[in-house]
Design a protein around this motif. Structure first.
Motif, PDB file in Angstrom:
ATOM      1  N   TRP A  38      23.845 -24.046   7.349  1.00 38.63           N
ATOM      2  CA  TRP A  38      22.924 -22.928   7.549  1.00 38.63           C
ATOM      3  C   TRP A  38      22.443 -22.325   6.239  1.00 38.63           C
ATOM      4  CZ3 TRP A  38      20.231 -21.175  11.605  1.00 38.63           C
ATOM      5  CH2 TRP A  38      20.453 -21.844  12.806  1.00 38.63           C
ATOM      6  N   GLU A  83      23.948 -18.159  13.561  1.00 40.81           N
ATOM      7  CA  GLU A  83      23.307 -18.571  14.800  1.00 40.81           C
ATOM      8  C   GLU A  83      23.919 -17.879  16.008  1.00 40.81           C
ATOM      9  OE1 GLU A  83      22.292 -22.039  17.811  1.00 40.81           O
ATOM     10  OE2 GLU A  83      24.133 -22.114  16.655  1.00 40.81           O
ATOM     11  N   PHE A 205      14.482 -25.256  16.727  1.00 36.85           N
ATOM     12  CA  PHE A 205      14.990 -25.774  15.469  1.00 36.85           C
ATOM     13  C   PHE A 205      14.113 -26.903  14.952  1.00 36.85           C
ATOM     14  CE2 PHE A 205      19.297 -24.451  17.293  1.00 36.85           C
ATOM     15  CZ  PHE A 205      19.235 -23.213  16.662  1.00 36.85           C
ATOM     16  N   LEU A 333      19.600 -14.862  22.495  1.00 36.83           N
ATOM     17  CA  LEU A 333      20.228 -16.114  22.096  1.00 36.83           C
ATOM     18  C   LEU A 333      21.402 -16.476  22.979  1.00 36.83           C
ATOM     19  CD1 LEU A 333      19.972 -15.895  18.224  1.00 36.83           C
ATOM     20  CD2 LEU A 333      18.626 -17.284  19.797  1.00 36.83           C
ATOM     21  N   ARG A 365      20.590 -23.608  21.141  1.00 40.20           N
ATOM     22  CA  ARG A 365      20.390 -22.302  20.531  1.00 40.20           C
ATOM     23  C   ARG A 365      19.165 -22.276  19.638  1.00 40.20           C
ATOM     24  NH1 ARG A 365      23.389 -18.524  23.129  1.00 40.20           N
ATOM     25  NH2 ARG A 365      25.377 -19.377  23.671  1.00 40.20           N
TER      26      ARG A 365
END
Length: 365
Positions: A38, A83, A205, A333, A365
């Motif tokens: 990330w 996330e 994503f 989320l 997600r």
């Protein structure tokens, strides 16, 4: 003895890896690898500042934390678990209430966001002023696959019946290893996102995130692909860590819904996880949708708390609109990519080849 934190320092790579790899309740979301993915995916705007905390009684704790600048760089927002996934602290020692209270006091000093780790049985869930009450549903694999399958035959026959239909139709399952496999699966994921349209919650994503995961070549992440006539028609990404398997992402081509490939994925991956010695197969949160919750319950799952904390005392420094936006994002989320009215409450229909319902059971997600 008065339990106090005696030292807080930046966690070394060795400390981080040792604790995560040996702690029974660690998940992949606590790992250094997930944090580094990330960091790179966010181009350094999200940075790891994991802490290694020592108490005056010798107890040591790893606290994975990341930080990003907000409000045009004027403030820092801390989160444990990027996330909006499981966060919190880990330890190879047994933690008591005094340890947890000290760690909570430390976390309250930060503008901290974290989702509760459902597998830390010593965590004082009732002591925390959660902003979003939520839970995940998990399948206890320690009973063995034969017991799980027998439960399905009694309570949810379609879980077995439709997997057998997929095999009869010629659907096969294998691990996706090559970059071409991952790219093929990502294209299927993109098509699913297009289908979800305005119902999509959270972010789509980029391929870059999948590529970063692939290039790490870690044993903790596996792409499983289903094929028909040697064509990849869908797949699922699973995260593996110690005792825990996380259902992170799944998508099937709409035109192949009646192949029951999604059912075969679930059946075989649960079986594989049992045979590999994992304890928990985590089916993720369900956003309060009765049909989805009932389906997971019928698989013999139990509910474990997975609440969200947005540190209100620290957040008061921010404007009300910003605090509201953060809470809204945490809720989004953990919500499905379909409106509740799009989902059937019929458990058999939930796994009878309707691609929308099947995709909901795995929330990318």
């Amino acid at each position: 003895m008065d339990i106090k934190i005696s030292r807080i320092e930046e966690a070394t790579s060795e400390q981080w890896d040792t604790v995560v790899n040996q702690c029974d309740y660690a998940t992949f979301f606590h790992s250094r690898g997930w944090a580094e993915i990330w960091e790179e995916y966010r181009n350094g705007k999200l940075r790891s500042v994991a802490k290694y905390i020592t108490f005056n009684d010798g107890v040591e704790v790893l606290f994975p934390i990341m930080v990003q600048k907000i409000s045009r760089g004027l403030l820092k927002q801390y989160m444990s678990g990027p996330e909006w996934q499981y966060g919190g602290w880990l330890s190879l020692h047994t933690l008591n209430e005094k340890h947890h209270n000290a760690l909570l006091a430390y976390s309250y000093k930060l503008s901290l966001i974290f989702r509760q780790n459902p597998f830390d049985k010593s965590f004082p869930t009732d002591k925390v002023p959660w902003n979003d009450i939520d839970y995940t549903q998990v399948l206890d694999l320690r009973q063995g696959f034969d017991s799980i399958r027998n439960n399905w035959l009694t309570e949810h026959r379609s879980a077995v019946r439709n997997a057998e239909r997929a095999v009869k139709a010629g659907v096969t399952l294998e691990e996706g290893i090559t970059e071409a496999d991952w790219q093929a699966y990502y294209r299927i994921y993109e098509l699913a996102v297009v289908r979800w349209g305005d119902n999509l919650k959270g972010e789509k994503f980029d391929w870059r995130l999948y590529d970063l995961i692939l290039k790490r070549r870690t044993k903790n992440v596996k792409l499983w692909i289903v094929k028909l006539d040697n064509k990849i028609i869908g797949g699922a990404i699973r995260f593996y860590q110690n005792k825990h398997v996380m259902s992170w992402n799944k998508a099937i081509l709409r035109d192949y819904a009646k192949s029951y490939a999604s059912n075969l994925l679930d059946y075989e991956l649960i079986k594989h996880s049992c045979e590999s010695g994992y304890w928990w197969y985590d089916l993720d949160t369900s956003a309060g949708l009765e049909g989805v919750i009932a389906y997971k319950t019928s698989l013999g799952t139990t509910q474990l708390s997975a609440n969200v904390l947005v540190n209100e005392s620290a957040m008061k420094r921010l404007s009300n609109p910003f605090r509201t936006a953060l809470l809204s994002m945490s809720q989004k989320l953990s919500k499905p990519f379909h409106k509740s009215e799009d989902l059937t409450r019929d458990l058999d229909a939930g796994y009878s080849g309707k691609i929308e319902e099947q995709n909901r059971l795995e929330v990318p997600r």
